[in-house]
Design a protein around this motif. Structure first.
Motif, PDB file in Angstrom:
ATOM      1  N   LYS A   2       7.860  -2.351   7.622  1.00  0.00           N
ATOM      2  CA  LYS A   2       6.504  -2.658   7.196  1.00  0.00           C
ATOM      3  C   LYS A   2       6.171  -4.128   7.489  1.00  0.00           C
ATOM      4  O   LYS A   2       7.048  -4.991   7.452  1.00  0.00           O
ATOM      5  CB  LYS A   2       6.341  -2.391   5.701  1.00  0.00           C
ATOM      6  N   VAL A 127       0.901  -8.066  -3.410  1.00  0.00           N
ATOM      7  CA  VAL A 127       0.337  -6.780  -2.995  1.00  0.00           C
ATOM      8  C   VAL A 127       1.205  -6.155  -1.910  1.00  0.00           C
ATOM      9  O   VAL A 127       1.491  -4.948  -1.926  1.00  0.00           O
ATOM     10  CB  VAL A 127      -1.110  -6.957  -2.507  1.00  0.00           C
ATOM     11  N   ASN A 130       4.614  -4.847  -3.468  1.00  0.00           N
ATOM     12  CA  ASN A 130       4.517  -3.661  -4.319  1.00  0.00           C
ATOM     13  C   ASN A 130       4.025  -2.426  -3.570  1.00  0.00           C
ATOM     14  O   ASN A 130       4.439  -1.302  -3.872  1.00  0.00           O
ATOM     15  CB  ASN A 130       3.591  -3.941  -5.500  1.00  0.00           C
ATOM     16  N   SER A 131       3.150  -2.629  -2.606  1.00  0.00           N
ATOM     17  CA  SER A 131       2.557  -1.480  -1.916  1.00  0.00           C
ATOM     18  C   SER A 131       3.348  -1.025  -0.700  1.00  0.00           C
ATOM     19  O   SER A 131       3.225   0.132  -0.282  1.00  0.00           O
ATOM     20  CB  SER A 131       1.123  -1.814  -1.477  1.00  0.00           C
ATOM     21  N   SER A 132       4.165  -1.894  -0.149  1.00  0.00           N
ATOM     22  CA  SER A 132       4.859  -1.540   1.098  1.00  0.00           C
ATOM     23  C   SER A 132       6.367  -1.740   1.025  1.00  0.00           C
ATOM     24  O   SER A 132       7.143  -0.802   1.216  1.00  0.00           O
ATOM     25  CB  SER A 132       4.288  -2.373   2.265  1.00  0.00           C
ATOM     26  N   ARG A 135       8.497   0.221  -1.525  1.00  0.00           N
ATOM     27  CA  ARG A 135       8.409   1.658  -1.294  1.00  0.00           C
ATOM     28  C   ARG A 135       9.230   2.097  -0.088  1.00  0.00           C
ATOM     29  O   ARG A 135       9.340   3.302   0.170  1.00  0.00           O
ATOM     30  CB  ARG A 135       6.953   2.070  -1.107  1.00  0.00           C
TER      31      ARG A 135
END
Length: 615
Positions: A2, A127, A130-132, A135
């Protein structure tokens, strides 16, 4: 992997050598910021609008009439600062798993918070994390690896903890729901098949293995690995077998194989910390499939690097639970100074003794007296005991060639195994044979102790044939082997009477029988020899009635004339002992099957001197 792009302006940073970086612009720079060995020539306005810390530092520099700002111990170094500076200028910046932690720590150092500017760097990095990043399975591992060089900043910002929680949570996911990529080299991930028309197809595994994750986390440093494994275990969803497999994979990846691998003192200390951590992480379940060979390898390394006594004690306890799964090579643990032997025999004795004590507690059986008959309940654990019996006999054969191995160590280790664990003594006989050949200068009493471990009645036919011709064995042992073969042959062909069987049972070789030199013992042996002669004569008569090449109907093997000559010599020795206790040999008497007319007593005596017997 990512990634996240910030800003839209082209990159205007340029270098002048290795130590100077500047922004190519029509406006002259008005501040110089020193980070490590690199000096950045920048503009105040874009920097101060997003960094509260730079506002304070520049204000202090103005008060001191200087345009230079020096930042010592900047997290992430010049590269991390350049990312923050480009963000302030609105230039394009790419964040990924390798630089995001450094950028996060640098932004925190520069105080690039929402108070300074809305949508500041800290907010955008959080951001992205936590979002990429959190995960993604592999990105989480990469980020966790980068946090070590950024301590204590990464710890204070809870980046380490969040990475560990992300990794531990993913390992606990149902394997059927795993859709991300992972490393799995221990088994082929793709199996090639050839169809009838020659087309090669690829057949993927239909299901993800439970231990799919163990190889990926092997790249972590031992401190981080320990924290990840603790988190995995605390979830309570991972079986002990998978935990053991993960520890095994990590140990294979990092543990040294020999003392030569310990190239430096620092590396030895690192290996010690590693092995102690792995031992501490071992699953507590006794039923977990933590292979005995793996535990013994850990024990070898623990001894090699000087691990603590508590860790070695834990390994010894675990190994004793499953000693029956070990191999001879697993037990070949090098001895440490001041021991003069090649292998640590005392350590193996300790392990075997623990196994015996464990069997006593679990089965409530007493194996101290090896002559004691074991109850039928012992059959429940018979398989394990048979494996241990074979294991120790093989180990004795392996160490028997050591020139510095004392007789006491050989005897003590052999006697730890109960008789019921050795239904056949061929393995023990092989070890004894090797020991006698490699130690030709043993005293008679030592040979008696060694040979006293063996029961000739438990030798196979091949073992008996080899022992009957073994010049290293004491004469008395050879005669007992031959006597038993005669009894077995007679029982097979002539249905030998019960008293002969009882006589054969009394011929078991043991240490107590070796020590008996009283006349009663000589009379008992003389009686056995007489009975054996009767059987031998009866077998010889039956043999003469048949053709020369015919086989015995009962499967017994008639002994050659060489065997009978051994009996004659022993008879001479027995008679001599009966007449004079202090004399070991005597040529004054002949056996009941008297010598041939052409033979003299001197010939029998000279033959006796050529073979040093123990009577």
């Amino acid at each position: 992997m990512k990634f996240m792009k910030l800003g839209s302006k082209p990159d205007a940073f340029q270098a002048d050598g290795d130590c100077i970086r500047y922004v190519a612009s029509e406006l002259a720079t008005d501040v110089a910021i020193i980070v490590g060995e690199v000096k950045f020539y920048l503009h105040k306005f874009p920097l101060l609008s997003k960094s509260n810390r730079l506002q304070k530092l520049v204000l202090r520099a103005n008060e001191e009439n200087t345009n230079e700002v020096c930042m010592v111990d900047f997290p992430g170094g010049p590269k991390a600062f350049e990312i923050c500076a480009k963000f302030c200028y609105g230039m394009t910046v790419t964040l990924n798993a390798y630089n995001v932690v450094a950028a996060r720590c640098a932004a925190d150092y520069l105080e690039m918070t929402e108070d300074a500017d809305r949508g500041n760097l800290i907010f955008k990095i959080e951001v992205f994390l936590n979002s990429s990043v959190f995960r993604s399975w592999k990105d989480s591992i990469i980020v966790l690896q980068t946090t070590k060089s950024l301590l204590p900043w990464s710890e204070d910002l809870k980046v380490v903890g969040r990475c560990i929680d992300s990794i531990a949570s993913k390992t606990s996911v149902d394997p059927s729901n795993v859709t991300w990529s992972y490393t799995y080299n221990r088994k082929l991930a793709v199996a090639d098949q050839i169809c009838e028309n020659g087309i090669r197809l690829q057949k993927k595994f239909q299901s993800v293995p439970k231990d799919w994750w163990v190889e990926d986390i092997c790249e972590l440093d031992i401190d981080l690995y320990k924290r990840v494994m603790v988190a995995v275990k605390s979830k309570g969803r991972m079986s002990a077998d998978v935990i053991a497999e993960a520890l095994k994979a990590y140990a294979i990846r990092w543990l040294p194989d020999s003392v030569d691998a310990l190239v430096s003192y620092d590396y030895a200390l690192k290996s010690r910390s590693l092995v102690e951590t792995i031992i501490w992480l071992l699953p507590s379940d006794k039923g977990s499939e933590c292979l005995c060979s793996f535990l013994l390898k850990l024990l070898k390394v623990a001894i090699l690097v000087g691990a603590g006594d508590a860790q070695k004690e834990e390994l010894l306890k675990r190994i004793s639970w499953q000693l029956d799964e070990a191999t001879v090579n697993d037990l070949l643990i090098p001895a440490q100074p001041p021991d003069t032997t090649i292998y640590d025999v005392k350590l193996v004795q300790n392990i075997v003794n623990r196994f015996v004590m464990q069997a006593r507690r679990t089965q409530n059986l007493d194996f101290v007296d090896k002559h004691e008959k074991v109850s039928d309940d012992f059959v429940l654990g018979r398989g394990s005991w048979l494996n241990v019996g074979k294991l120790i006999d093989g180990y004795l054969a392996e160490i028997a060639s050591e020139p510095n191995l004392p007789v006491s160590s050989f005897v003590d280790l052999s006697q730890l195994i109960p008789e019921s664990a050795r239904p056949i003594h061929d393995g023990l006989y092989k070890a004894i044979d090797i020991y006698l050949k490699e130690h030709p200068n043993l005293m008679k009493i030592e040979k008696k102790k060694i040979c006293g471990l063996m029961d000739v009645k438990k030798l196979s036919m091949d073992g008996c044939m080899h022992a009957a011709q073994n010049e290293c064995l004491p004469l008395r042992v050879v005669v007992q082997v031959l006597f038993f073969e005669q009894v077995r042959a007679a029982a097979g062909g002539l249905n030998a009477p019960q008293n002969v069987s009882r006589a054969s049972s009394r011929s078991t070789t043991n240490t107590e029988e070796w020590e008996k030199t009283a006349p009663e013992d000589c009379k008992s042996l003389e009686k056995q020899m007489s009975q054996m002669k009767i059987c031998d004569n009866e077998c010889q008569k039956n043999r003469e009635k048949k053709d020369k090449g015919s086989k015995n109907k009962g499967g017994g093997v008639l002994l050659p004339s060489r065997s009978r000559r051994f009996f004659d010599k022993l008879w001479v020795g027995v008679t001599g002992l009966g007449e004079n206790r202090s004399s070991e040999t005597s040529g004054s008497s002949q056996s009941p099957t008297s010598l041939n007319p052409g033979e003299t007593r001197s010939s029998g005596s000279s033959s006796r001197h050529r073979r040093h017997s123990v009577s």
